[in-house]
Design a protein around this motif. Structure first.
Motif, mmCIF file in Angstrom:
data_model
loop_
_atom_site.group_PDB
_atom_site.id
_atom_site.type_symbol
_atom_site.label_atom_id
_atom_site.label_comp_id
_atom_site.label_asym_id
_atom_site.label_seq_id
_atom_site.Cartn_x
_atom_site.Cartn_y
_atom_site.Cartn_z
ATOM 1 N N UNK A 161 -6.593 -19.548 -6.931
ATOM 2 C CA UNK A 161 -5.337 -19.102 -7.533
ATOM 3 C C UNK A 161 -4.923 -17.700 -7.165
ATOM 4 N N UNK A 162 -5.666 -17.045 -6.261
ATOM 5 C CA UNK A 162 -5.314 -15.680 -5.872
ATOM 6 C C UNK A 162 -4.244 -15.705 -4.791
ATOM 7 N N UNK A 163 -3.116 -15.004 -4.987
ATOM 8 C CA UNK A 163 -2.028 -15.038 -4.000
ATOM 9 C C UNK A 163 -2.470 -14.524 -2.643
ATOM 10 N N UNK A 164 -1.991 -15.177 -1.598
ATOM 11 C CA UNK A 164 -2.223 -14.697 -0.248
ATOM 12 C C UNK A 164 -1.333 -13.491 0.025
ATOM 13 N N UNK A 165 -1.725 -12.696 1.006
ATOM 14 C CA UNK A 165 -0.956 -11.507 1.362
ATOM 15 C C UNK A 165 0.293 -11.937 2.125
ATOM 16 N N UNK A 166 1.461 -11.654 1.537
ATOM 17 C CA UNK A 166 2.735 -11.995 2.171
ATOM 18 C C UNK A 166 3.486 -10.754 2.656
ATOM 19 N N UNK A 167 2.834 -9.607 2.607
ATOM 20 C CA UNK A 167 3.433 -8.378 3.124
ATOM 21 C C UNK A 167 4.157 -7.543 2.101
ATOM 22 N N UNK A 168 4.731 -8.179 1.089
ATOM 23 C CA UNK A 168 5.327 -7.475 -0.046
ATOM 24 C C UNK A 168 5.012 -8.284 -1.299
ATOM 25 N N UNK A 169 5.220 -7.668 -2.420
ATOM 26 C CA UNK A 169 5.116 -8.386 -3.676
ATOM 27 C C UNK A 169 6.368 -9.227 -3.892
ATOM 28 N N UNK A 170 6.269 -10.227 -4.729
ATOM 29 C CA UNK A 170 7.428 -11.001 -5.171
ATOM 30 C C UNK A 170 8.453 -10.058 -5.787
ATOM 31 N N UNK A 171 9.696 -10.191 -5.379
ATOM 32 C CA UNK A 171 10.833 -9.438 -5.911
ATOM 33 C C UNK A 171 10.875 -7.975 -5.482
ATOM 34 N N UNK A 172 10.128 -7.580 -4.470
ATOM 35 C CA UNK A 172 10.295 -6.222 -3.948
ATOM 36 C C UNK A 172 11.611 -6.151 -3.174
ATOM 37 N N UNK A 173 12.483 -5.258 -3.594
ATOM 38 C CA UNK A 173 13.814 -5.145 -2.999
ATOM 39 C C UNK A 173 13.793 -4.147 -1.843
ATOM 40 N N UNK A 189 -1.000 -5.663 14.385
ATOM 41 C CA UNK A 189 -2.438 -5.630 14.137
ATOM 42 C C UNK A 189 -2.860 -6.908 13.422
ATOM 43 N N UNK A 190 -4.153 -7.239 13.410
ATOM 44 C CA UNK A 190 -4.609 -8.502 12.814
ATOM 45 C C UNK A 190 -4.166 -8.702 11.370
ATOM 46 N N UNK A 191 -4.148 -7.647 10.568
ATOM 47 C CA UNK A 191 -3.757 -7.805 9.164
ATOM 48 C C UNK A 191 -2.303 -8.247 9.038
ATOM 49 N N UNK A 192 -1.424 -7.679 9.873
ATOM 50 C CA UNK A 192 -0.023 -8.059 9.828
ATOM 51 C C UNK A 192 0.215 -9.414 10.495
ATOM 52 N N UNK A 193 -0.602 -9.769 11.462
ATOM 53 C CA UNK A 193 -0.508 -11.108 12.036
ATOM 54 C C UNK A 193 -0.780 -12.156 10.957
ATOM 55 N N UNK A 194 -1.762 -11.878 10.087
ATOM 56 C CA UNK A 194 -2.072 -12.822 9.020
ATOM 57 C C UNK A 194 -0.916 -12.940 8.034
ATOM 58 N N UNK A 195 -0.293 -11.794 7.709
ATOM 59 C CA UNK A 195 0.875 -11.812 6.830
ATOM 60 C C UNK A 195 1.985 -12.642 7.457
ATOM 61 N N UNK A 196 2.280 -12.380 8.723
ATOM 62 C CA UNK A 196 3.322 -13.139 9.432
ATOM 63 C C UNK A 196 3.022 -14.629 9.405
ATOM 64 N N UNK A 197 1.761 -14.990 9.644
ATOM 65 C CA UNK A 197 1.395 -16.403 9.684
ATOM 66 C C UNK A 197 1.433 -17.037 8.294
ATOM 67 N N UNK A 198 1.114 -16.266 7.270
ATOM 68 C CA UNK A 198 1.246 -16.782 5.909
ATOM 69 C C UNK A 198 2.702 -17.098 5.596
ATOM 70 N N UNK A 199 3.600 -16.216 6.015
ATOM 71 C CA UNK A 199 5.031 -16.465 5.805
ATOM 72 C C UNK A 199 5.483 -17.688 6.600
ATOM 73 N N UNK A 200 5.001 -17.792 7.832
ATOM 74 C CA UNK A 200 5.361 -18.953 8.644
ATOM 75 C C UNK A 200 4.879 -20.244 7.980
ATOM 76 N N UNK A 201 3.671 -20.235 7.474
ATOM 77 C CA UNK A 201 3.113 -21.423 6.836
ATOM 78 C C UNK A 201 3.957 -21.844 5.640
ATOM 79 N N UNK A 202 4.320 -20.895 4.791
ATOM 80 C CA UNK A 202 5.161 -21.192 3.633
ATOM 81 C C UNK A 202 6.534 -21.681 4.072
#
Length: 256
Positions: A161-173, A189-202
């Protein structure tokens, strides 16, 4: 050059396309042919759906401790969740939203932007506010997306149930909340690649079930409402403003 990536879950993920923000005057003029689908609580859904009504947990005035969506959205969310790789779950944060909550969010963000940009014109303030919060509207012909039960805010989480890293929090304007933000940064960098891929997956899991995405918010998806019709190229929407079926409303209908 954007390339398809293989993320940590072994899924091939195409880049998220870059889209412009909605032309709200056009969106608000899209016809609505209400289909009459009921609102359903997402807490009924089995795994791999998880529900966390974010606004109620944050103490937002008028927020309800449940995430309601139209039945078609409910079933599409289940299908999206079941398409995810093992160990990844869909976490629903918000769905149908009372008008009072929409007004609170709009006013709060408008005030925050005005505080940081005191010389901005009202038109500039309105445009920046609408980038992340739509106008509060109960107009049957042009309702706020979340008032229809067709708009939903979601993210991904792990099996615990722990949220994956999406680069920002929900509702960050902020600009980084734009869905394609990490597609525009070039070498990552690898950390941002994972964020990008998490967004792509969603994004792709939701798109494959008929949802469209609001380009300024990686978490916001639509099905059946006017934004969905706008971005999906549909002639009309099928969800207008909706209300919860409360005991009071039932009694008023039933007692002659």
């Amino acid at each position: 050059m954007h390339t398809i990536s293989t993320n940590a879950y072994g899924a091939d993920l195409a880049p998220i396309p870059s889209l412009s923000g909605p032309e709200w005057p056009h969106v608000s003029h899209i016809a609505i042919q209400e289909c009459g689908e009921r609102l359903l609580p997402m807490s009924l859904a089995p795994s791999p759906i998880k529900v966390f009504p974010a606004y109620a947990r944050l103490g937002i005035p008028g927020a309800i401790p449940e995430c309601f969506v139209r039945e078609g959205v409910y079933r599409a969310l289940l299908a999206a969740a079941r398409s995810l790789p093992p160990g990844v779950h869909l976490l629903v944060l918000d769905g149908w939203r009372p008008w009072r909550v929409q007004q609170y969010l709009f006013d709060t963000l408008h005030e925050a932007i005005h505080h940081n940009h005191p010389n901005a014109s009202e038109d500039e303030l309105l445009a920046r506010t609408r980038e992340f919060v739509s106008l509060p509207s109960r107009d049957p012909a042009a309702p706020s997306p979340h008032l229809t039960g067709g708009a939903v805010d979601v993210t991904l989480c792990d099996a615990d149930g722990l949220p994956l890293d999406m680069g920002t929090l929900f509702d960050e304007a902020i600009p980084a909340s734009h869905t394609d933000h990490f597609e525009q940064l070039g070498e990552l960098p690898p950390s941002q690649q994972q964020v990008r891929d998490n967004r792509r997956l969603l994004y792709h899991a939701m798109q494959q079930q008929g949802f469209t995405n609001l380009p300024s918010e990686w978490w916001h998806f639509d099905l059946g409402d006017q934004l969905w019709a706008h971005y999906g190229g549909h002639r009309q929407a099928c969800y207008g403003p909706a209300e919860l079926d409360t005991i009071e409303n039932r009694w008023r209908r039933q007692i002659s």
